[in-house]
Scaffold this active site. Structure first.
Site, PDB file in Angstrom:
ATOM      1  N   PHE A  13      18.903   3.943  14.547  1.00 32.11           N
ATOM      2  CA  PHE A  13      19.742   3.530  13.424  1.00 32.11           C
ATOM      3  C   PHE A  13      18.989   2.617  12.467  1.00 32.11           C
ATOM      4  CE2 PHE A  13      22.551   4.732  16.826  1.00 32.11           C
ATOM      5  CZ  PHE A  13      23.572   5.419  16.186  1.00 32.11           C
ATOM      6  N   CYS A  14      19.546   2.492  11.277  1.00 33.38           N
ATOM      7  CA  CYS A  14      18.989   1.656  10.214  1.00 33.38           C
ATOM      8  C   CYS A  14      18.727   0.241  10.731  1.00 33.38           C
ATOM      9  CB  CYS A  14      19.969   1.601   9.055  1.00 33.38           C
ATOM     10  SG  CYS A  14      19.584   0.357   7.820  1.00 33.38           S
TER      11      CYS A  14
END
Lengths: 76, 130
Positions: A13-14
């Site tokens: 994820f970011c």
């Protein structure tokens, strides 16, 4: 000679994928092409933003199934 | 245009530390100057060999603990420091209260910094508090 490399950052994820790309970008030579694979949709908009700000080249961006293929070239 | 981003981390919860680490790593990687000031309950998680168990505030903290693909906040701060030269500054007052020295902290952190110094460096820049 320029090289091409694929970075598999799927299922992170970011800002994980962006950080992976930056790590490899630091190690790459000018002219090398890097393809980042990511399942994180935010990354698809973050990477071009980063490329623009830092001054590299965005070669292509496409989503194949659930996976973004973001190809960039080191310009400096 | 490069700017100077100052981040103050004082809360010892996963959500706050994660968000601060995300800002720090992305800003540093984009060429911004980044200084992160750690104090209060945020600092003890940066003592060498400290626990990875950080209290969560709510649903997002739980989600982040369940998802293996969420980059740990410590790794993001490390990225910020290694890739973008972010400064990770422990509060000197907090070190005094904990009775520890800079050497007891993760190697990315240092030097101990006082409020006067941090405020003077932060003058005119952007400041985010977590």
């Amino acid at each position: 000679m320029s090289e091409s490399k694929t970075i598999d950052a799927r299922d992170t994820f970011c800002p994980g994928p962006l950080m992976e790309l930056i790590t490899y970008m630091k190690q790459a030579n000018v002219g090398d092409t890097l393809e980042l694979l990511s399942t994180d949709n935010g990354t698809a908009s973050d990477v071009p933003e980063w490329i623009k700000k830092v001054g590299h080249e965005m070669v292509s961006s496409e989503k194949v199934g659930e996976v973004w293929h973001l190809t960039v070239r080191k310009s400096k | 245009m490069s700017q100077h981003l100052h981040i103050v981390c004082v809360t010892g919860t996963r959500e706050k530390l994660q968000m601060a680490a995300m800002f720090a790593s992305v800003a540093a990687a984009t060429g911004d100057q980044v200084s992160v000031f750690f104090s209060m309950n945020a600092l003890p998680f940066f003592i060498k060999n400290s626990t990875d168990e950080v209290p969560v505030e709510g649903r997002f903290g739980e989600l982040m603990e369940q998802e293996a693909g969420v980059p740990p906040f410590k790794q993001l701060f490390k990225h910020a420091s290694e890739l973008g030269d972010a400064k990770l500054l422990p509060c000197s007052m907090a070190l005094d209260l904990l009775k520890i020295s800079e050497e007891a902290l993760d190697p990315e952190l240092g030097p101990p910094t006082g409020l006067t110094r941090f405020l003077s460096d932060a003058e005119g820049g952007q400041l985010l508090t977590f």
